[in-house]
Design an enzyme around this catalytic site. Sequence first.
Site, PDB file in Angstrom:
ATOM      1  N   GLY A  48       0.771  -1.243   0.000  1.00 15.51           N
ATOM      2  CA  GLY A  48       0.000   0.000   0.000  1.00 15.51           C
ATOM      3  C   GLY A  48       0.798   1.287   0.000  1.00 15.51           C
ATOM      4  O   GLY A  48       0.325   2.304  -0.496  1.00 15.51           O
ATOM      5  N   GLU A 102       3.997   4.143   6.062  1.00 10.29           N
ATOM      6  CA  GLU A 102       2.750   3.368   5.934  1.00 10.29           C
ATOM      7  C   GLU A 102       1.746   4.107   5.055  1.00 10.29           C
ATOM      8  O   GLU A 102       1.768   5.341   4.989  1.00 10.29           O
ATOM      9  CB  GLU A 102       2.137   3.170   7.327  1.00 10.29           C
ATOM     10  CG  GLU A 102       2.500   1.856   7.980  1.00 10.29           C
ATOM     11  CD  GLU A 102       1.780   0.652   7.384  1.00 10.29           C
ATOM     12  OE1 GLU A 102       1.172   0.752   6.300  1.00 10.29           O
ATOM     13  OE2 GLU A 102       1.830  -0.419   8.028  1.00 10.29           O
ATOM     14  N   ASP A 106      -4.808   2.237  10.936  1.00 14.35           N
ATOM     15  CA  ASP A 106      -6.203   2.016  11.301  1.00 14.35           C
ATOM     16  C   ASP A 106      -6.220   1.598  12.779  1.00 14.35           C
ATOM     17  O   ASP A 106      -6.086   2.448  13.654  1.00 14.35           O
ATOM     18  CB  ASP A 106      -6.715   0.928  10.331  1.00 14.35           C
ATOM     19  CG  ASP A 106      -8.202   0.684  10.398  1.00 14.35           C
ATOM     20  OD1 ASP A 106      -8.705   0.391  11.479  1.00 14.35           O
ATOM     21  OD2 ASP A 106      -8.877   0.767   9.358  1.00 14.35           O
ATOM     22  N   LYS A 134      -6.581   7.014  10.933  1.00 13.32           N
ATOM     23  CA  LYS A 134      -7.956   7.013  11.449  1.00 13.32           C
ATOM     24  C   LYS A 134      -7.902   7.091  12.974  1.00 13.32           C
ATOM     25  O   LYS A 134      -7.884   6.058  13.657  1.00 13.32           O
ATOM     26  CB  LYS A 134      -8.674   5.721  11.033  1.00 13.32           C
ATOM     27  CG  LYS A 134      -8.874   5.565   9.531  1.00 13.32           C
ATOM     28  CD  LYS A 134      -9.629   4.270   9.232  1.00 13.32           C
ATOM     29  CE  LYS A 134      -9.809   4.053   7.751  1.00 13.32           C
ATOM     30  NZ  LYS A 134     -10.374   2.724   7.436  1.00 13.32           N
ATOM     31  N   PHE A 155     -13.979   3.376   4.724  1.00 11.14           N
ATOM     32  CA  PHE A 155     -13.106   2.543   3.892  1.00 11.14           C
ATOM     33  C   PHE A 155     -12.738   3.313   2.626  1.00 11.14           C
ATOM     34  O   PHE A 155     -13.606   3.709   1.850  1.00 11.14           O
ATOM     35  CB  PHE A 155     -13.782   1.225   3.527  1.00 11.14           C
ATOM     36  CG  PHE A 155     -12.857   0.306   2.783  1.00 11.14           C
ATOM     37  CD1 PHE A 155     -11.875  -0.409   3.465  1.00 11.14           C
ATOM     38  CD2 PHE A 155     -12.934   0.176   1.399  1.00 11.14           C
ATOM     39  CE1 PHE A 155     -10.995  -1.234   2.784  1.00 11.14           C
ATOM     40  CE2 PHE A 155     -12.049  -0.654   0.705  1.00 11.14           C
ATOM     41  CZ  PHE A 155     -11.082  -1.361   1.406  1.00 11.14           C
ATOM     42  N   VAL A 156     -11.445   3.532   2.440  1.00 10.19           N
ATOM     43  CA  VAL A 156     -10.988   4.324   1.293  1.00 10.19           C
ATOM     44  C   VAL A 156     -10.107   3.496   0.355  1.00 10.19           C
ATOM     45  O   VAL A 156      -9.516   2.490   0.772  1.00 10.19           O
ATOM     46  CB  VAL A 156     -10.215   5.582   1.758  1.00 10.19           C
ATOM     47  CG1 VAL A 156     -11.134   6.537   2.504  1.00 10.19           C
ATOM     48  CG2 VAL A 156      -9.011   5.219   2.623  1.00 10.19           C
ATOM     49  N   ASP A 162      -6.037  -0.421  -1.767  1.00  8.14           N
ATOM     50  CA  ASP A 162      -6.823  -1.252  -2.684  1.00  8.14           C
ATOM     51  C   ASP A 162      -8.140  -1.724  -2.084  1.00  8.14           C
ATOM     52  O   ASP A 162      -8.323  -1.740  -0.867  1.00  8.14           O
ATOM     53  CB  ASP A 162      -6.017  -2.498  -3.064  1.00  8.14           C
ATOM     54  CG  ASP A 162      -5.951  -3.504  -1.916  1.00  8.14           C
ATOM     55  OD1 ASP A 162      -5.584  -3.097  -0.789  1.00  8.14           O
ATOM     56  OD2 ASP A 162      -6.307  -4.672  -2.133  1.00  8.14           O
ATOM     57  N   ARG A 168      -5.365   0.638  -6.547  1.00  4.99           N
ATOM     58  CA  ARG A 168      -4.099   1.181  -6.020  1.00  4.99           C
ATOM     59  C   ARG A 168      -3.546   2.280  -6.922  1.00  4.99           C
ATOM     60  O   ARG A 168      -2.800   3.144  -6.482  1.00  4.99           O
ATOM     61  CB  ARG A 168      -3.040   0.077  -5.913  1.00  4.99           C
ATOM     62  CG  ARG A 168      -3.329  -0.977  -4.864  1.00  4.99           C
ATOM     63  CD  ARG A 168      -2.065  -1.801  -4.607  1.00  4.99           C
ATOM     64  NE  ARG A 168      -2.342  -3.056  -3.927  1.00  4.99           N
ATOM     65  CZ  ARG A 168      -2.470  -3.159  -2.593  1.00  4.99           C
ATOM     66  NH1 ARG A 168      -2.378  -2.101  -1.837  1.00  4.99           N
ATOM     67  NH2 ARG A 168      -2.703  -4.334  -2.049  1.00  4.99           N
TER      68      ARG A 168
HETATM   69  P1  5GP Z   1      -4.123  -1.637  10.985  1.00  5.80           P
HETATM   70  O1  5GP Z   1      -3.162  -2.764  11.208  1.00  5.80           O
HETATM   71  O2  5GP Z   1      -3.614  -0.298  11.428  1.00  5.80           O
HETATM   72  O3  5GP Z   1      -5.510  -1.931  11.511  1.00  5.80           O
HETATM   73  O4  5GP Z   1      -4.409  -1.562   9.441  1.00  5.80           O
HETATM   74  C1  5GP Z   1      -3.462  -1.245   8.519  1.00  5.80           C
HETATM   75  C2  5GP Z   1      -3.725  -1.907   7.188  1.00  5.80           C
HETATM   76  O5  5GP Z   1      -5.137  -2.184   6.986  1.00  5.80           O
HETATM   77  C3  5GP Z   1      -3.333  -0.960   6.091  1.00  5.80           C
HETATM   78  O6  5GP Z   1      -1.969  -1.112   5.761  1.00  5.80           O
HETATM   79  C4  5GP Z   1      -4.284  -1.350   4.982  1.00  5.80           C
HETATM   80  O7  5GP Z   1      -3.753  -2.424   4.249  1.00  5.80           O
HETATM   81  C5  5GP Z   1      -5.539  -1.834   5.689  1.00  5.80           C
HETATM   82  N1  5GP Z   1      -6.570  -0.753   5.779  1.00  5.80           N
HETATM   83  C6  5GP Z   1      -7.007  -0.124   6.881  1.00  5.80           C
HETATM   84  N2  5GP Z   1      -7.946   0.793   6.590  1.00  5.80           N
HETATM   85  C7  5GP Z   1      -8.108   0.748   5.250  1.00  5.80           C
HETATM   86  C8  5GP Z   1      -8.957   1.469   4.321  1.00  5.80           C
HETATM   87  O8  5GP Z   1      -9.746   2.361   4.656  1.00  5.80           O
HETATM   88  N3  5GP Z   1      -8.826   1.128   3.009  1.00  5.80           N
HETATM   89  C9  5GP Z   1      -7.974   0.167   2.570  1.00  5.80           C
HETATM   90  N4  5GP Z   1      -7.951  -0.057   1.264  1.00  5.80           N
HETATM   91  N5  5GP Z   1      -7.173  -0.536   3.409  1.00  5.80           N
HETATM   92  C10 5GP Z   1      -7.241  -0.247   4.730  1.00  5.80           C
END
Ligand code: 5GP
Length: 177
Positions: A48, A102, A106, A134, A155-156, A162, A168
Amino acid sequence: MSIVTLKDKQFKPYIKSEQIEAAVKKVAQQINADLKNEMPLFVAVLNGSFMFAADLMKQIEIPCEISFVKMASYHGTESTGKVNELIGLNQNIEGRTVVVIEDIVDTGNTIEKLTSMLKDKKVKSFKIATALFKPSVYKKDIKIDYVGIEIPNDFVVGYGLDYDGLGRNLKDILVIA
Ligand code: 5GP
């Protein structure tokens, strides 16, 4: 840009590329100032972050290196349970100042695993730079040092992010319609 369909979902315009560009510049200026004496090693987390990493690095004016990594997790033996592995980091990073790049933070689970692996490798210090954050979902204590744009819990896609492998390549960020 109008509605974009990716597989079974529709996405609408959310953040335009000009706004992303300005956010990337702001992050780069902070890093240029903060780490001017550090010769940092940037560690971009694939897939990403590829677009953010490329744009960010073009604005970094201090001596630095970059490496690209992937996080993999697999189940080891019964006694070890789930094992997290960092693929692609082939150099010794002991004593280095590392900036993790990164796409989005999230819950922070990914960052938590990654930073614990960096600590195991005895880095001098690490900073986190993310294009999107977020804050309402983030549950960890690890400081997110450099944030491009804060967004709500939507969700973006686009700008490296992606939906099921698609989107992407989009230069704007879109949100689920
Ligand atoms: P975390 O481990 O912080 O919960 O999530 C990180 C990963 O979740 C990001 O690197 C990404 O791959 C995925 N992710 C989290 N939120 C989004 C979103 O809104 N859109 C997309 N496409 N991927 C997300």
